[in-house]
Design an enzyme around this catalytic site. Structure first.
Site, PDB file in Angstrom:
ATOM      1  N   THR A 207       0.818  -1.206   0.000  1.00 36.61           N
ATOM      2  CA  THR A 207       0.000   0.000   0.000  1.00 36.61           C
ATOM      3  C   THR A 207       0.852   1.257   0.000  1.00 36.61           C
ATOM      4  O   THR A 207       0.449   2.299  -0.513  1.00 36.61           O
ATOM      5  CB  THR A 207      -0.926  -0.016   1.241  1.00 36.61           C
ATOM      6  OG1 THR A 207      -1.794  -1.142   1.118  1.00 36.61           O
ATOM      7  CG2 THR A 207      -1.757   1.231   1.370  1.00 36.61           C
TER       8      THR A 207
ATOM      9  N   SER B 295       1.343  -7.513  -0.625  1.00 38.24           N
ATOM     10  CA  SER B 295       2.069  -8.504   0.187  1.00 38.24           C
ATOM     11  C   SER B 295       1.209  -9.694   0.595  1.00 38.24           C
ATOM     12  O   SER B 295       1.725 -10.670   1.136  1.00 38.24           O
ATOM     13  CB  SER B 295       2.720  -7.858   1.404  1.00 38.24           C
ATOM     14  OG  SER B 295       1.802  -7.638   2.433  1.00 38.24           O
TER      15      SER B 295
ATOM     16  N   THR C  16       1.667  -4.202   4.461  1.00 38.33           N
ATOM     17  CA  THR C  16       1.512  -4.500   5.889  1.00 38.33           C
ATOM     18  C   THR C  16       1.033  -5.930   6.148  1.00 38.33           C
ATOM     19  O   THR C  16       1.245  -6.466   7.227  1.00 38.33           O
ATOM     20  CB  THR C  16       0.498  -3.538   6.557  1.00 38.33           C
ATOM     21  OG1 THR C  16      -0.756  -3.657   5.883  1.00 38.33           O
ATOM     22  CG2 THR C  16       0.986  -2.110   6.535  1.00 38.33           C
ATOM     23  N   ASP C  17       0.368  -6.528   5.132  1.00 39.01           N
ATOM     24  CA  ASP C  17      -0.354  -7.778   5.409  1.00 39.01           C
ATOM     25  C   ASP C  17       0.545  -8.937   5.843  1.00 39.01           C
ATOM     26  O   ASP C  17       0.149  -9.741   6.690  1.00 39.01           O
ATOM     27  CB  ASP C  17      -1.173  -8.192   4.177  1.00 39.01           C
ATOM     28  CG  ASP C  17      -2.385  -7.294   3.986  1.00 39.01           C
ATOM     29  OD1 ASP C  17      -2.758  -6.580   4.939  1.00 39.01           O
ATOM     30  OD2 ASP C  17      -2.965  -7.303   2.883  1.00 39.01           O
TER      31      ASP C  17
HETATM   32  N1  ASP Z   1      -2.695  -5.460   0.953  1.00 39.01           N
HETATM   33  C1  ASP Z   1      -1.639  -4.508   1.235  1.00 39.01           C
HETATM   34  C2  ASP Z   1      -0.325  -5.252   1.266  1.00 39.01           C
HETATM   35  O1  ASP Z   1      -0.053  -5.930   2.222  1.00 39.01           O
HETATM   36  C3  ASP Z   1      -1.937  -3.855   2.536  1.00 39.01           C
HETATM   37  C4  ASP Z   1      -0.925  -2.827   2.972  1.00 39.01           C
HETATM   38  O2  ASP Z   1       0.171  -2.697   2.490  1.00 39.01           O
HETATM   39  O3  ASP Z   1      -1.281  -2.128   3.938  1.00 39.01           O
HETATM   40  O4  ASP Z   1       0.433  -5.161   0.335  1.00 39.01           O
END
Ligand code: ASP
Length: 314
Positions: free
Chosen positions: A16, A62, A95-96
């Site tokens: 993200t 991710s 973050t995932d």
């Molecule tokens: N779906 C995203 C990822 O993990 C969520 C994020 O980065 O906050 O790439």
């Protein structure tokens, strides 16, 4: 003559933090990993004061992180760490699965120099984007004297990988440690350090050298009301080499699940007991019990078990 500023290498993997949406007010409907690493850096004018190099390793959400990308990332991190002129590395990530990648790099590389992962909950295009500040903080930590090991910089805190958990689906304070707090906090341009930087022994790149398709299969199964253990039997039939049980409370499972786990062990499957609770360790049952996840979350325990099983893959 003045010595040059510390050189920090930014390795981008997507997420993200590099996401863009059609509207600046849209914080959920975006495409992760859409921005290239140069645009990401250019979006943070305050980074101009740092000496940086950047490289794209991947451009993924991710949620799709996989063994091949981990292998490539670990090799690129190791490559840059070996350059004497490099002071530290920043890895931008989603973050995932951030806590899994951080733990993976910690165990494989256990670097003496800083390797700082960072991310964002809101896309780069959002009015309220949190990525720029996180990236600036991460570069600052990677360039700071005395910092070492793998850490995660997020929302003004610096976390160690062990026990780190993503705990919120939307809020910008999305991470928390298990029983221990952050290593440091970043406030007003200053870093207040509370605990020692991560150390330990590296497993080394040799451990992850096997082709990703040959990495042992490790599944996570959860105990829950009505759990009958069939998922464990199915995993064994599917050829799993290891199972992490996200047990209830302190890593407990239903009697039927317990029986299925005993059957799996009988087939040579390695089993780790973790918990589905957000916080708290799963402690060993005795001195000989090597199957307890300790502080690791179930997903981190899965990384640990996969790395352990990789020792037997040539
Ligand atoms: N779906 C995203 C990822 O993990 C969520 C994020 O980065 O906050 O790439």
């Amino acid at each position: 003559m003045q010595s040059p500023k510390p050189l920090v290498v930014i390795l981008a993997t997507g997420g993200t933090i590099a996401g863009t949406a059609a509207l600046a007010t849209d914080t959920t409907g975006y495409r992760a990993g859409a921005l290239g690493v140069d645009a990401l850096v250019a979006g943070v004018p305050a980074l101009a004061g740092h000496r940086l190099e950047s490289e794209s390793v991947a451009a993924i959400d991710s949620k799709d992180m996989d063994e091949a990308t981990w292998q490539r990332l670990a090799r690129r991190v190791a490559h840059h760490l070996a350059r004497p002129e490099v002071a530290g590395i920043v890895v931008t990530h989603g973050t995932d699965t951030l806590e899994e990648t951080a733990y993976f790099l910690h165990r494989v590389l256990a670097p003496a120099k800083p390797v700082v992962l960072t991310a964002a909950m809101r896309p780069a295009s959002a009015l309220s984007a949190d990525g720029p500040a996180n990236l600036l903080d991460a570069v600052g930590v990677a360039a700071a004297p005395g910092v070492r090991g793998v850490s995660v910089v997020f929302a003004g805190a610096v976390w160690g990988a062990v026990g780190l958990r993503k705990v919120h689906t939307l809020q910008t304070s999305a991470f928390a440690g298990s029983d221990c707090g952050p290593i440091a906090r970043l406030e007003g341009g200053a870093m207040r350090v509370f605990r020692a930087w991560p150390g330990g022994e590296a497993l080394g790149l040799e451990r992850i050298a096997a082709a990703p398709s040959a990495w042992p299969r490790v599944e996570i199964v959860m105990n829950h009301a009505g759990a009958d253990g069939r998922i464990v039997d199915d995993a064994v039939i599917a050829g799993t080499a290891g199972i992490v049980v996200a047990g209830t409370g302190h890593g407990t499972v239903s009697a039927r699940m317990e029986a299925a786990i005993a059957r799996a062990r009988g087939e040579g499957v390695r089993v780790t007991r973790a918990s589905r609770c957000v916080f708290g360790p799963v402690l060993p049952r005795g001195a000989d019990d090597a199957d307890a996840a300790g502080e690791l979350s179930a997903v981190q325990a899965r990384v640990e078990l996969q790395l352990a099983l990789l020792a037997d893959v040539r």
